[in-house]
Design an enzyme around this catalytic site. Sequence first.
Site, PDB file in Angstrom:
ATOM      1  N   ASP A 159       7.918   4.427 -13.168  1.00 37.51           N
ATOM      2  CA  ASP A 159       7.677   5.613 -13.463  1.00 37.51           C
ATOM      3  C   ASP A 159       8.228   5.668 -15.247  1.00 37.51           C
ATOM      4  OD1 ASP A 159       9.512   6.171 -11.109  1.00 37.51           O
ATOM      5  OD2 ASP A 159      10.658   4.313 -11.210  1.00 37.51           O
ATOM      6  N   HIS A 187      15.191   4.061  -9.206  1.00 37.10           N
ATOM      7  CA  HIS A 187      14.036   3.872  -9.268  1.00 37.10           C
ATOM      8  C   HIS A 187      14.101   4.510  -7.986  1.00 37.10           C
ATOM      9  CE1 HIS A 187       9.401   3.489  -7.849  1.00 37.10           C
ATOM     10  NE2 HIS A 187       9.752   3.000  -7.022  1.00 37.10           N
TER      11      HIS A 187
HETATM   12  P1  NAD Z   1       2.439  -3.325   2.770  1.00 36.00           P
HETATM   13  O1  NAD Z   1       3.122  -2.641   4.058  1.00 36.00           O
HETATM   14  O2  NAD Z   1       0.780  -2.451   2.195  1.00 36.00           O
HETATM   15  O3  NAD Z   1       2.871  -4.475   2.480  1.00 36.00           O
HETATM   16  C1  NAD Z   1       3.403  -4.491   2.707  1.00 36.00           C
HETATM   17  C2  NAD Z   1       3.700  -6.885   2.759  1.00 36.00           C
HETATM   18  O4  NAD Z   1       4.562  -7.495   2.948  1.00 36.00           O
HETATM   19  C3  NAD Z   1       2.717  -6.227   4.488  1.00 36.00           C
HETATM   20  O5  NAD Z   1       1.875  -7.301   4.249  1.00 36.00           O
HETATM   21  C4  NAD Z   1       3.897  -7.061   5.295  1.00 36.00           C
HETATM   22  O6  NAD Z   1       3.405  -8.335   6.486  1.00 36.00           O
HETATM   23  C5  NAD Z   1       4.009  -8.070   3.777  1.00 36.00           C
HETATM   24  N1  NAD Z   1       5.614  -8.619   4.612  1.00 36.00           N
HETATM   25  C6  NAD Z   1       6.978  -7.511   5.358  1.00 36.00           C
HETATM   26  N2  NAD Z   1       8.075  -8.520   5.530  1.00 36.00           N
HETATM   27  C7  NAD Z   1       7.586  -9.527   4.565  1.00 36.00           C
HETATM   28  C8  NAD Z   1       8.452 -10.394   4.641  1.00 36.00           C
HETATM   29  N3  NAD Z   1       9.803 -10.205   5.178  1.00 36.00           N
HETATM   30  N4  NAD Z   1       8.148 -11.661   3.624  1.00 36.00           N
HETATM   31  C9  NAD Z   1       6.729 -11.458   3.005  1.00 36.00           C
HETATM   32  N5  NAD Z   1       6.167 -10.536   3.511  1.00 36.00           N
HETATM   33  C10 NAD Z   1       6.414  -9.196   4.123  1.00 36.00           C
HETATM   34  O7  NAD Z   1       3.324  -2.070   1.605  1.00 36.00           O
HETATM   35  P2  NAD Z   1       3.109  -1.536   0.177  1.00 36.00           P
HETATM   36  O8  NAD Z   1       2.166  -0.484  -0.311  1.00 36.00           O
HETATM   37  O9  NAD Z   1       2.301  -2.748  -0.163  1.00 36.00           O
HETATM   38  O10 NAD Z   1       4.582  -1.391  -0.812  1.00 36.00           O
HETATM   39  C11 NAD Z   1       5.155  -2.207  -0.297  1.00 36.00           C
HETATM   40  C12 NAD Z   1       6.875  -2.169  -1.312  1.00 36.00           C
HETATM   41  O11 NAD Z   1       6.163  -1.735  -2.382  1.00 36.00           O
HETATM   42  C13 NAD Z   1       7.012  -1.099  -0.087  1.00 36.00           C
HETATM   43  O12 NAD Z   1       8.769  -1.248  -0.525  1.00 36.00           O
HETATM   44  C14 NAD Z   1       6.773  -0.263  -1.264  1.00 36.00           C
HETATM   45  O13 NAD Z   1       7.581   1.207  -1.392  1.00 36.00           O
HETATM   46  C15 NAD Z   1       7.374  -0.658  -2.848  1.00 36.00           C
HETATM   47  N6  NAD Z   1       6.687  -0.091  -3.189  1.00 36.00           N
HETATM   48  C16 NAD Z   1       7.718  -0.113  -4.535  1.00 36.00           C
HETATM   49  C17 NAD Z   1       7.214   1.093  -5.860  1.00 36.00           C
HETATM   50  C18 NAD Z   1       7.912   1.067  -7.403  1.00 36.00           C
HETATM   51  O14 NAD Z   1       7.850   1.491  -8.221  1.00 36.00           O
HETATM   52  N7  NAD Z   1       9.240   0.161  -7.048  1.00 36.00           N
HETATM   53  C19 NAD Z   1       5.705   1.247  -6.319  1.00 36.00           C
HETATM   54  C20 NAD Z   1       5.365   1.298  -4.783  1.00 36.00           C
HETATM   55  C21 NAD Z   1       5.453   0.365  -3.801  1.00 36.00           C
HETATM   56  C1  LMR Z   2       6.343   5.037  -6.389  1.00 38.86           C
HETATM   57  O1  LMR Z   2       6.936   5.172  -7.050  1.00 38.86           O
HETATM   58  O2  LMR Z   2       4.661   5.330  -5.914  1.00 38.86           O
HETATM   59  C2  LMR Z   2       6.823   3.784  -4.530  1.00 38.86           C
HETATM   60  O3  LMR Z   2       8.318   3.785  -5.240  1.00 38.86           O
HETATM   61  C3  LMR Z   2       6.465   4.347  -3.382  1.00 38.86           C
HETATM   62  C4  LMR Z   2       7.590   5.180  -2.934  1.00 38.86           C
HETATM   63  O4  LMR Z   2       7.317   5.516  -1.994  1.00 38.86           O
HETATM   64  O5  LMR Z   2       7.189   6.652  -3.914  1.00 38.86           O
END
Ligand code: NAD
Ligand code: LMR
Length: 327
Positions: A159, A187
């Site tokens: 952000d 967030h």
């Molecule tokens: P994704 O689905 O591509 O990958 C997630 C991975 O986590 C998968 O490979 C899955 O098998 C694995 N997983 C699920 N449960 C698990 C566990 N208990 N232990 C270990 N691995 C596990 O998702 P992504 O796009 O990589 O996103 C991951 C997370 O990050 C989501 O919650 C998404 O919303 C979040 N995210 C946060 C931000 C932020 O700014 N804070 C930004 C983008 C995404």
């Molecule tokens: C983001 O901010 O891009 C991530 O937290 C993914 C989402 O769910 O918005």
Amino acid sequence: MKAPVRVAVTGAAGQIGYALLFRIAAGDMLGPDQPVILHLLEITPALPALQGVVMELNDCAFPTLAGVVATDDVNVAFKDVDYALLVGARPRGPGMERKDLLEANGAIFGPQGKALNDHAKRNVRVLVVGNPANTNALIAQQNAPDLDPKCFTAMVRLDHNRALSQLAEKTGAHTTDIRKVTIWGNHSSTQYPDLHETTVNGKPALEQVDQTWYADTFIPTVQQRGAAIIKARGASSAASAASAAIDHMRDWALGTAEGDWVSMGIPSDGSYGIEPGVIFGYPVTVKDGKYAIVQGLNINAFSQARIDATNKELREERAGVEHLFAK
Ligand code: NAD
Ligand code: LMR
């Protein structure tokens, strides 16, 4: 070269994992003189895909990659780790708010907090990326009673970087010309991207943009950027999220620049009237590996109303997950 450190990444075969691991292994997070041993955690069905990622990591022949552990056992993944990036969780789809993931993802972070408590280094630095990141970080922290609560942080750096990029575009400056942006709170869409202390090329940002753009365009654009990316890509942000995670950990480990600060989701100590304990986005500086909240900022009525709203949301999220805290 220094002695290697151990860096755990969960969800390592996911889309953020794929954008993150190669940069950590290349030295972008801890520096070109700091070798890393990667500890990669995945769920069992994803282990074959993870093996492919490990093959590619090895094929890069990075000078700073000193080893890789790939596992579906959380106790192996967190053994002796110095850093832990908790990414693995289900991402949201179109039409969902991040807090809709609380039930699905909350269950992941309790056991991971316990495993960190039992196996990680005592000064481990934990960054939670998986959503809803602030409250997942709280769940992990509340299951790790033997670790300092300050070991647990949540990512609002994406952000923060989005705010830099929007303001740079509007003012015709570069992001490197901007100082002192703050993301307060969660967030989530209640986060408050604050420009009251921000400068662009040394001059107050709010004298270079009009209040209507700030209130009606900038703030909602930053708050809704994650949803806009999901709509455009059909998948949530990955490379920018990975990059923000690198920025967060690098600054925590190596320090923030003189005359500037960054935004980190950290346990509130009550500063600025925030509920103590919740993981709240604050302006922080880092020195000698320790973060400190920037104190003494003037908060006007416009800012206070927005800080109150995100504080309220975090208190409500906490109330909804207290059953997941260790007794
Ligand atoms: P994704 O689905 O591509 O990958 C997630 C991975 O986590 C998968 O490979 C899955 O098998 C694995 N997983 C699920 N449960 C698990 C566990 N208990 N232990 C270990 N691995 C596990 O998702 P992504 O796009 O990589 O996103 C991951 C997370 O990050 C989501 O919650 C998404 O919303 C979040 N995210 C946060 C931000 C932020 O700014 N804070 C930004 C983008 C995404
Ligand atoms: C983001 O901010 O891009 C991530 O937290 C993914 C989402 O769910 O918005």
